[in-house]
Design a protein around this motif. Sequence first.
Motif, PDB file in Angstrom:
ATOM      1  N   SER A  39       0.846  -1.197   0.000  1.00  0.00           N
ATOM      2  CA  SER A  39       0.000   0.000   0.000  1.00  0.00           C
ATOM      3  C   SER A  39       0.876   1.239   0.000  1.00  0.00           C
ATOM      4  O   SER A  39       1.809   1.351   0.782  1.00  0.00           O
TER       5      SER A  39
ATOM      6  N   ARG B 233      -9.703   0.718   1.717  1.00  0.00           N
ATOM      7  CA  ARG B 233     -10.552  -0.255   1.046  1.00  0.00           C
ATOM      8  C   ARG B 233     -11.858  -0.440   1.809  1.00  0.00           C
ATOM      9  O   ARG B 233     -11.914  -0.324   3.022  1.00  0.00           O
TER      10      ARG B 233
ATOM     11  N   ARG C  53     -14.064  -3.422   1.487  1.00  0.00           N
ATOM     12  CA  ARG C  53     -14.325  -4.747   0.920  1.00  0.00           C
ATOM     13  C   ARG C  53     -15.555  -5.344   1.614  1.00  0.00           C
ATOM     14  O   ARG C  53     -15.541  -5.586   2.808  1.00  0.00           O
TER      15      ARG C  53
ATOM     16  N   GLU D 185     -13.385   3.426  -3.016  1.00  0.00           N
ATOM     17  CA  GLU D 185     -12.839   2.405  -2.130  1.00  0.00           C
ATOM     18  C   GLU D 185     -13.711   1.154  -2.068  1.00  0.00           C
ATOM     19  O   GLU D 185     -13.295   0.126  -1.542  1.00  0.00           O
TER      20      GLU D 185
ATOM     21  N   GLN E  14     -15.349  -2.273  -2.819  1.00  0.00           N
ATOM     22  CA  GLN E  14     -14.972  -3.495  -3.530  1.00  0.00           C
ATOM     23  C   GLN E  14     -15.893  -4.625  -3.105  1.00  0.00           C
ATOM     24  O   GLN E  14     -16.242  -4.737  -1.931  1.00  0.00           O
TER      25      GLN E  14
END
Length: 281
Positions: free
Chosen positions: A20, A27, A29, A56, A58
């Motif tokens: 990163s 993120r 997620r 961001e 996902q």
Amino acid sequence: MTRRTIVSAVLLCCLIPCVSRAGDPPRLRVFYTGHSFHMFVPGRVALTAKAAGVKEYQLAGTQGIGGSRVLQHWDKDQGDNAARKALAKGDVDVFTMAPHLKLPDEGIDHFVELGLKHNPKMRFLVQQSWMPFDYLDKRVKDNAERDATKLDVDRLRADHAKWRGDMETQVKALNKKAARQAVAIVPAGDAVVKLRALVAEGKAPGISKQSELFTDAIGHGKLPVVILVSYCNYACITGRSPVGLDVKEPAISAELHNLLQSIAWDTVSTYPMSGVAAKRP
């Protein structure tokens, strides 16, 4: 350059993308589990996040089982249990669950324990769905009965409050154990009740009958319910309001779409256990 140096250089190049960099967006997620009152949500949340510029976001994965309790997702064969595998790897930031009427649901506890073990900062969302067959102690036979019978809004609200109360008791115990609000509730059922009340009052643009909200007696949602519930989940996942977002919905009017966005945000932002601060647009 020696063979060892070449190999080391290649390995370093392979590793660089995994590191990163400073300034990279965090993120988000999200892994979704649930039944048919929930598993239409992932695709629509993705569309909404794109429209809102939530870069961001996902999709970490999905696991759907028709008519399921959360415990069924936990007990699913471990060789084919994508949800448990993702949590064990620590690859999830938000994990959704959609329990049935039977509460408490031990599966919620199991998933929270496993998730926090591998990602102490992760969040969990438990969707409070809308009442199957309309009421706890009385079942509608079909959509024709929904249209022929006057909607008992007070009874509907009371039944949802009881179901939500059982859910709140379990979630509060989990948050006490985690010493923070790790688990939140998506008040999708409350939002659906608000929409049904507006339909009964003739205040929902383009919708005149209760049967225009559901495909069958159990209450699988037609497009307006699907959109509304998805916006509730989007708000809880991102902490953002969907009001005013330009998400293309050619099958419904702009007026109805705006109303669904507003109902979703009003419901989520005023419910203390949604985990969303009330930031009115």
